[in-house]
Design an enzyme around this catalytic site. Structure first.
Site, short mmCIF file in Angstrom:
data_model
loop_
_atom_site.label_atom_id
_atom_site.label_comp_id
_atom_site.label_asym_id
_atom_site.label_seq_id
_atom_site.Cartn_x
_atom_site.Cartn_y
_atom_site.Cartn_z
N ARG A 69 -6.96 3.56 21.70
CA ARG A 69 -7.44 3.50 20.61
C ARG A 69 -8.88 4.12 20.62
NH1 ARG A 69 -6.28 2.30 15.87
NH2 ARG A 69 -4.92 0.67 16.46
N ARG A 95 0.98 11.39 20.51
CA ARG A 95 -0.24 10.91 21.12
C ARG A 95 0.49 9.95 22.43
NH1 ARG A 95 -2.60 6.08 17.12
NH2 ARG A 95 -0.56 5.44 16.03
N HIS A 164 -7.49 12.94 14.86
CA HIS A 164 -7.62 11.80 14.27
C HIS A 164 -8.89 11.16 14.89
CE1 HIS A 164 -7.38 7.39 13.20
NE2 HIS A 164 -6.17 7.59 12.65
N ASP A 208 -9.93 3.96 3.52
CA ASP A 208 -8.70 4.55 4.34
C ASP A 208 -8.41 5.67 3.03
OD1 ASP A 208 -5.58 3.60 6.01
OD2 ASP A 208 -6.64 5.44 5.69
N GLU A 266 -11.09 12.57 9.91
CA GLU A 266 -9.86 13.29 10.52
C GLU A 266 -9.49 14.46 9.80
OE1 GLU A 266 -6.77 9.97 10.09
OE2 GLU A 266 -8.41 8.63 10.17
O1 TA6 Z 1 -6.08 7.48 9.47
C1 TA6 Z 1 -6.00 6.25 9.06
C2 TA6 Z 1 -4.78 5.53 9.47
O2 TA6 Z 1 -3.71 6.25 9.14
C3 TA6 Z 1 -4.95 4.22 8.89
O3 TA6 Z 1 -4.18 3.86 7.76
C4 TA6 Z 1 -4.89 3.12 10.08
O4 TA6 Z 1 -3.45 2.89 10.39
C5 TA6 Z 1 -5.51 4.32 11.18
O5 TA6 Z 1 -4.78 5.61 10.83
C6 TA6 Z 1 -4.87 3.72 12.79
O6 TA6 Z 1 -3.62 4.00 12.87
P1 TA6 Z 1 -2.99 3.50 14.37
O7 TA6 Z 1 -1.37 3.58 14.28
O8 TA6 Z 1 -3.73 4.48 15.56
O9 TA6 Z 1 -3.41 2.14 14.50
#
Ligand code: TA6
Length: 292
Positions: A69, A95, A164, A208, A266
């Site tokens: 994360r 990932r 991201h 988002d 991102e």
């Molecule tokens: O980039 C935004 C997003 O798609 C959000 O909707 C949220 O889900 C975030 O990515 C994090 O995603 P993850 O799968 O890493 O928890």
């Protein structure tokens, strides 16, 4: 730090283990960074004399096959939920896969690390195509990232991708983003779409948004007393994300009060902007990050 076997490294580069995972640390006069082999995930970049630029949750897990994360997760070969099978991992499989570390080299202005993921039985089970996805990281006065995807299949490759990136901010409530004015966006919180009319986007709730934009963005981190410039090429979408209070609480690897210290900008190719490659063709998504 333990080292794991490999060839000669460029000066200032060492293979190591962090949180029990194989990683590569690079250091030069411009700064230092750390990349995990898993996901070729850059998790830390500290320009010399400046504070860390990338955010990493204090509650992130560091286990093989579990998404980390923070930093710069690579989303590939889909973005968000898989549209044909919701049971598949969000943001694709890259990932959580161990990339091959290709090594390091000195390049004009800095140090370059390269990682590669190619198809294997595990990826074919999720996405039955032959490909090579390389991440090149350049540690210089600026941070350079390049996600290069090659179609090694006999069929067309059709995929989504994103770098991201999670940025550290002093207080997201006092941060804003310049560069998106005039771009259309899809709001994944409300389900609506709209045109960005504001010269600066402020974050005052769960945000988002997928912007149709190839423009550079400038993150104005007022509380942190700095600006972060995100320039890119080969990316038609810019995603802005902060989970805010309730969603941060629902995420097990995200501290309840951590949402205030991070903001994702991102660089992506998603939805109608997905990439289609003929056999043998390649695509490069490049991002350059600099801070004041
Ligand atoms: O980039 C935004 C997003 O798609 C959000 O909707 C949220 O889900 C975030 O990515 C994090 O995603 P993850 O799968 O890493 O928890």
């Amino acid at each position: 730090m333990h080292s794991w076997p490999g060839a000669e490294e460029a000066p200032g580069v060492v293979r190591c283990h962090e949180h029990g995972l194989e990683a590569v640390r690079a250091e030069n006069s411009h700064g230092s960074l750390l990349v995990f082999r898993q996901g070729a995930q850059l998790v830390d970049w500290v320009p010399t004399g400046k504070p860390p630029v990338l955010w990493l949750s204090k509650q992130s897990r560091f286990e093989a096959g579990v998404a980390i994360r923070g930093g710069v997760p690579i989303c590939f070969p889909w973005f968000g939920a898989n549209t044909t099978d919701s049971k598949l991992p969000a943001h694709g499989f890259a990932r959580t896969r161990a990339f091959r570390y290709l090594g390091s080299s000195l390049v004009p202005g800095g140090t370059r690390l390269s990682f590669e993921l190619t198809a294997d039985d595990a990826t074919r089970a999720l996405w039955p195509f032959e490909f090579a996805a390389c991440l090149h990281v350049n540690l210089g006065r600026e941070l350079g990232l390049e996600l290069a995807v090659e179609n090694q299949d006999r069929r067309e490759l059709d995929f989504e991708e994103a770098l991201h990136t999670y940025f550290c901010v002093g207080d997201v409530r006092k941060a804003s983003i310049e560069g998106l004015q005039g771009a259309r966006y899809t709001d994944k919180v409300s389900g609506s779409s709209a045109l960005e009319r504001e010269p600066e986007l402020s974050i005052t709730a769960e945000t988002d948004r997928v912007y149709q934009s190839s423009a550079a963005c400038r993150l104005l981190d007022a509380a942190g007393g700095r600006q972060i410039l995100v320039e890119k090429s080969g990316s038609a979408s810019t995603v802005i994300w902060n989970p805010w209070i309730d969603k941060a609480r629902r995420l097990s690897d995200f501290g309840d009060d951590e949402y205030g210290g991070m903001l994702c900008i991102e660089s992506a190719n998603t939805g109608d902007g997905r990439i289609r490659l003929a056999p043998g063709e390649s695509h490069r998504l490049q991002v350059t990050i600099s801070t004041t």
